[in-house]
Design a protein around this motif. Structure first.
Motif, PDB file in Angstrom:
ATOM      1  N   LEU A 177       0.804  -1.217   0.000  1.00  0.00           N
ATOM      2  CA  LEU A 177       0.000   0.000   0.000  1.00  0.00           C
ATOM      3  C   LEU A 177       0.843   1.277   0.000  1.00  0.00           C
ATOM      4  O   LEU A 177       0.360   2.341  -0.380  1.00  0.00           O
ATOM      5  N   ALA A 178       2.094   1.176   0.422  1.00  0.00           N
ATOM      6  CA  ALA A 178       2.945   2.362   0.545  1.00  0.00           C
ATOM      7  C   ALA A 178       3.321   2.905  -0.827  1.00  0.00           C
ATOM      8  O   ALA A 178       3.528   2.167  -1.786  1.00  0.00           O
ATOM      9  N   SER A 179       3.428   4.219  -0.892  1.00  0.00           N
ATOM     10  CA  SER A 179       3.797   4.890  -2.132  1.00  0.00           C
ATOM     11  C   SER A 179       5.297   5.150  -2.143  1.00  0.00           C
ATOM     12  O   SER A 179       5.906   5.416  -1.108  1.00  0.00           O
ATOM     13  N   ASP A 180       5.884   5.097  -3.331  1.00  0.00           N
ATOM     14  CA  ASP A 180       7.315   5.400  -3.454  1.00  0.00           C
ATOM     15  C   ASP A 180       7.547   6.787  -4.046  1.00  0.00           C
ATOM     16  O   ASP A 180       8.643   7.115  -4.475  1.00  0.00           O
ATOM     17  N   GLU A 181       6.514   7.605  -4.023  1.00  0.00           N
ATOM     18  CA  GLU A 181       6.611   8.962  -4.583  1.00  0.00           C
ATOM     19  C   GLU A 181       7.427   9.858  -3.649  1.00  0.00           C
ATOM     20  O   GLU A 181       7.249   9.841  -2.435  1.00  0.00           O
ATOM     21  N   VAL A 182       8.332  10.622  -4.223  1.00  0.00           N
ATOM     22  CA  VAL A 182       9.137  11.577  -3.468  1.00  0.00           C
ATOM     23  C   VAL A 182       8.727  12.978  -3.918  1.00  0.00           C
ATOM     24  O   VAL A 182       8.824  13.313  -5.095  1.00  0.00           O
ATOM     25  N   LEU A 183       8.269  13.774  -2.985  1.00  0.00           N
ATOM     26  CA  LEU A 183       7.860  15.138  -3.305  1.00  0.00           C
ATOM     27  C   LEU A 183       9.080  15.994  -3.609  1.00  0.00           C
ATOM     28  O   LEU A 183      10.192  15.728  -3.145  1.00  0.00           O
ATOM     29  N   ASN A 184       8.877  17.037  -4.388  1.00  0.00           N
ATOM     30  CA  ASN A 184       9.973  17.927  -4.760  1.00  0.00           C
ATOM     31  C   ASN A 184      10.617  18.586  -3.544  1.00  0.00           C
ATOM     32  O   ASN A 184      11.817  18.848  -3.536  1.00  0.00           O
ATOM     33  N   SER A 185       9.835  18.841  -2.515  1.00  0.00           N
ATOM     34  CA  SER A 185      10.377  19.502  -1.323  1.00  0.00           C
ATOM     35  C   SER A 185      11.331  18.599  -0.536  1.00  0.00           C
ATOM     36  O   SER A 185      12.123  19.092   0.267  1.00  0.00           O
ATOM     37  N   TYR A 186      11.282  17.282  -0.769  1.00  0.00           N
ATOM     38  CA  TYR A 186      12.160  16.354  -0.052  1.00  0.00           C
ATOM     39  C   TYR A 186      13.387  15.954  -0.864  1.00  0.00           C
ATOM     40  O   TYR A 186      14.231  15.223  -0.366  1.00  0.00           O
ATOM     41  N   GLU A 187      13.499  16.416  -2.089  1.00  0.00           N
ATOM     42  CA  GLU A 187      14.645  16.057  -2.904  1.00  0.00           C
ATOM     43  C   GLU A 187      15.944  16.651  -2.363  1.00  0.00           C
ATOM     44  O   GLU A 187      17.013  16.073  -2.546  1.00  0.00           O
ATOM     45  N   LYS A 188      15.855  17.764  -1.654  1.00  0.00           N
ATOM     46  CA  LYS A 188      17.061  18.366  -1.090  1.00  0.00           C
ATOM     47  C   LYS A 188      17.658  17.512   0.025  1.00  0.00           C
ATOM     48  O   LYS A 188      18.816  17.660   0.366  1.00  0.00           O
ATOM     49  N   TYR A 189      16.872  16.596   0.582  1.00  0.00           N
ATOM     50  CA  TYR A 189      17.364  15.687   1.619  1.00  0.00           C
ATOM     51  C   TYR A 189      17.884  14.380   1.028  1.00  0.00           C
ATOM     52  O   TYR A 189      18.206  13.462   1.760  1.00  0.00           O
ATOM     53  N   GLU A 190      17.938  14.300  -0.285  1.00  0.00           N
ATOM     54  CA  GLU A 190      18.394  13.117  -1.017  1.00  0.00           C
ATOM     55  C   GLU A 190      17.574  11.876  -0.655  1.00  0.00           C
ATOM     56  O   GLU A 190      18.105  10.790  -0.458  1.00  0.00           O
ATOM     57  N   THR A 191      16.278  12.058  -0.554  1.00  0.00           N
ATOM     58  CA  THR A 191      15.370  10.962  -0.269  1.00  0.00           C
ATOM     59  C   THR A 191      15.135  10.168  -1.538  1.00  0.00           C
ATOM     60  O   THR A 191      14.785  10.722  -2.571  1.00  0.00           O
ATOM     61  N   THR A 192      15.315   8.852  -1.442  1.00  0.00           N
ATOM     62  CA  THR A 192      15.114   7.998  -2.602  1.00  0.00           C
ATOM     63  C   THR A 192      13.713   7.402  -2.571  1.00  0.00           C
ATOM     64  O   THR A 192      13.020   7.445  -1.548  1.00  0.00           O
ATOM     65  N   ALA A 193      13.309   6.829  -3.681  1.00  0.00           N
ATOM     66  CA  ALA A 193      11.996   6.184  -3.756  1.00  0.00           C
ATOM     67  C   ALA A 193      11.938   4.989  -2.810  1.00  0.00           C
ATOM     68  O   ALA A 193      10.900   4.725  -2.191  1.00  0.00           O
ATOM     69  N   SER A 194      13.045   4.289  -2.691  1.00  0.00           N
ATOM     70  CA  SER A 194      13.091   3.122  -1.804  1.00  0.00           C
ATOM     71  C   SER A 194      12.908   3.519  -0.346  1.00  0.00           C
ATOM     72  O   SER A 194      12.132   2.887   0.389  1.00  0.00           O
TER      73      SER A 194
END
Length: 96
Positions: A45-62
């Motif tokens: 059920l979990a989504s692997d979407e990364v919002l643009n605001s979290y890209e600065k934290y180097e958050t991956t889809a995984s």
């Protein structure tokens, strides 16, 4: 070394007790299997979407999917705990 020995001893004695008392071992295995099923459902059920605001934290889809799985698992278990407490208390009230 002592921590490793304690961990190995704990696992060994736990397995020994499960072998001695198979009725409780079955209950334990059902509980562990149920928890694994909750983890699998939460992962699906979990989504692997990364919002643009979290890209600065180097958050991956995984990592996003794992965090979502953890949150959904928490919500499932919280809901289950609340329902079981309500059921226990209401069954006591209505049985008297």
């Amino acid at each position: 070394v002592m921590v490793a020995f304690a961990a190995i001893a704990t696992i060994f004695f736990g397995i020994q007790k499960m072998i001695q008392n198979t009725k409780n071992a079955k209950k334990t295995m059902y509980t562990v299997a149920g928890l694994i099923i909750v983890f699998i459902i939460a992962y699906l059920l979990a989504s692997d979407e990364v919002l643009n605001s979290y890209e600065k934290y180097e958050t991956t889809a995984s990592s996003s999917k794992k965090v979502g799985m953890g949150l959904i698992t928490f919500y499932f278990l919280l809901f289950g705990a609340i329902c079981s407490v309500l059921y226990a208390e209401l069954s006591n009230v209505f049985s008297k």
